[in-house]
Design an enzyme around this catalytic site. Structure first.
Site, mmCIF file in Angstrom:
data_model
loop_
_atom_site.group_PDB
_atom_site.id
_atom_site.type_symbol
_atom_site.label_atom_id
_atom_site.label_comp_id
_atom_site.label_asym_id
_atom_site.label_seq_id
_atom_site.Cartn_x
_atom_site.Cartn_y
_atom_site.Cartn_z
ATOM 1 C CE1 TYR A 1 -27.134 22.110 -33.818
ATOM 2 C CE2 TYR A 1 -26.534 24.034 -35.044
ATOM 3 C CZ TYR A 1 -27.417 22.946 -35.121
ATOM 4 O OH TYR A 1 -28.290 22.632 -35.778
ATOM 5 C CG ASP B 1 -18.479 24.799 -37.069
ATOM 6 O OD1 ASP B 1 -18.781 25.830 -37.779
ATOM 7 O OD2 ASP B 1 -19.415 24.215 -36.297
ATOM 8 C CE LYS C 1 -25.526 30.296 -38.148
ATOM 9 N NZ LYS C 1 -25.037 29.166 -37.128
#
Ligand SMILES: *Cc1c(COP(=O)(O)O)cnc(C)c1O
Length: 425
Positions: free
Chosen positions: A142, A237, A265
């Protein structure tokens, strides 16, 4: 009626499904969301006063647990000086220095407000830099919800993506090739067929969004070789792994240097921050130096920057990674050991302080094997733990996170709850 149920009812009349991100609605497990009131350390407390040992960690950012005093203090101090200016501020450079100290591959970077933005911008930059159209991604990874990344593999051997969301035009989905994770052969084949059109390969160097799946030996190395050979960019990522696995992320752990890195995050210390960066000659293609446009009103927000700085300084000073990994290894081994004598088909994958309890007896090495696990049994597992005051991710294909705030007593309580829950499955 519980306060959570009351709030859920009210929220549903105002917010779509009562939530601002679909995973929070618990649709996968058919329950109602629990509204949280506060958190401290490893624990969060819901609006009805029930306490939970938290392994959701707000989906990754909370490596120091809830409300760590130095991070809260830094954010408060910045807030009192003004929430936003829309001009450069000193803290942007300070956070960038810390990021670059951890990630030498990020020679130049830009801050944004989410992981989605970071990935979307990195891929636009890759296309602008290479002058090519195609992106390669891996099934089960994702990278946020931009159009070109909401795609899955088509049927059969075709690798051109199909939209996984309504509203994504087929023409856009077809610009993304979707390959199986950990399949170096398919990567080589895709480059043989489409090498001159591929702008970038984007990958979670340790997958967290199909549940935790480590990269197999040589997989990341093959991505590095093939992209280099064909003039495509390699984009890591590291929105989850960035400051989760090591100071310097998965690229440091596995010794593979990508062209571009996306962060999110943890880098914002609980505030909305993302970042992307890489080789200076690539990053200079970005506006205003270059022709690739990207912008953000609240990018580099001083309150968020301050929280990020406090978080990274604490990480740099305390280097908690070895002890986090040990704690998490103990917990995941403990869960595996409780499943075996009960004849439960359970595979626990763990890398550093991220882990997933898969309800399958087969190894999980890609999105397809992850999807063979028993999501309904996981949902019962989740509900059983919740009832006992342990908050795991609500769906099978997600990562659980151990933080520096988890104590030996937390792990004991968790293993007891797991043992009792396993008896009910
Ligand atoms: C969470 C996540 C994103 C998206 O970040 P948001 O801040 O939710 O937009 C992108 N990539 C990975 C690997 C993620 O885990």
């Amino acid at each position: 009626m519980s306060k959570s149920k009351e709030l859920y009812r009210r929220a549903q009349t105002l917010l779509v499904a009562g939530v601002n991100s679909p995973v929070r609605a618990f649709h996968a497990v058919g329950g109602a969301p629990i509204f949280m009131a506060r958190g401290r350390g490893s624990e969060m407390v819901d609006v009805d006063g029930k306490r939970y040992v938290d392994y959701l960690g707000s989906w990754g950012p909370l490596i120091f647990g809830h409300a760590p005093p130095p991070i809260i203090a830094a954010a408060e101090k910045a807030l009192r000086l003004g929430a936003t200016f829309g001009t450069p501020v000193e803290s942007e450079a300070r956070l960038a220095e810390l990021v670059r100290a951890a990630f030498p591959s990020m020679e130049l970077m830009r801050f944004v407000s989410s992981g989605t933005e970071a990935c979307m911008a990195a891929l636009r930059l890759a296309r602008g830099y290479t002058g090519r159209r195609l992106i390669v991604k891996f099934a089960g990874c994702y990278h946020g919800h931009s159009d070109g990344l909401l795609v899955s593999a088509g049927s059969g051997a075709a690798t051109f993506g199909h939209p996984t969301s309504a509203g994504v035009p087929r023409e856009i989905a077809r610009l993304t090739l979707v390959l199986p994770y950990n399949d170096a052969t398919r990567v080589r084949k895709a480059f043989r067929s489409h090498g001159r059109d591929i702008a970038a390969v984007i990958v979670e160097p340790v997958a967290g969004n199909m549940g935790v799946v480590p990269p197999e030996k040589q997989f990341l190395r093959v991505l590095r070789e093939e992209t280099k050979r064909h003039g495509a960019l390699l984009v890591f990522d590291e929105v989850i792994t960035g400051f989760r696995l090591a100071w310097g992320g998965a690229q440091t752990v596995y010794g593979v240097r990508p062209d571009l890195t996306c962060l999110g995050k943890i880098v914002g210390g609980g505030f909305p921050v993302g970042a992307f960066g890489g080789a200076a000659k690539i990053m200079r293609r970005l506006a205003p130096l270059g022709p690739v446009y990207q912008a953000g009103t609240l990018s580099g927000n001083p309150v968020a920057m301050a929280a990020g700085i406090a978080t990274l300084e604490l990480l740099r000073r305390t280097r908690p990674y070895a002890s986090l990994a040990r704690q998490t290894a103990r917990l995941s081994a403990g869960i595996g050991a409780l499943a075996a004598p009960r004849g439960l088909a359970v595979t626990v994958n763990r890398v550093g302080s991220m882990f997933t309890v898969f309800f399958t007896d087969r190894p999980v090495r890609d999105g397809f094997s992850a999807m063979r696990s028993d999501a309904r049994r996981y949902a019962r597992f989740f509900q059983g733990l919740l009832k006992r005051g342990v908050y795991f991710p609500p769906a099978q294909l997600e990562a659980a996170f151990v933080s520096c705030a988890h104590t030996a007593a937390d792990l004991e309580k968790t293993l007891t709850a797991v043992a009792e829950t396993f008896e009910e499955l």
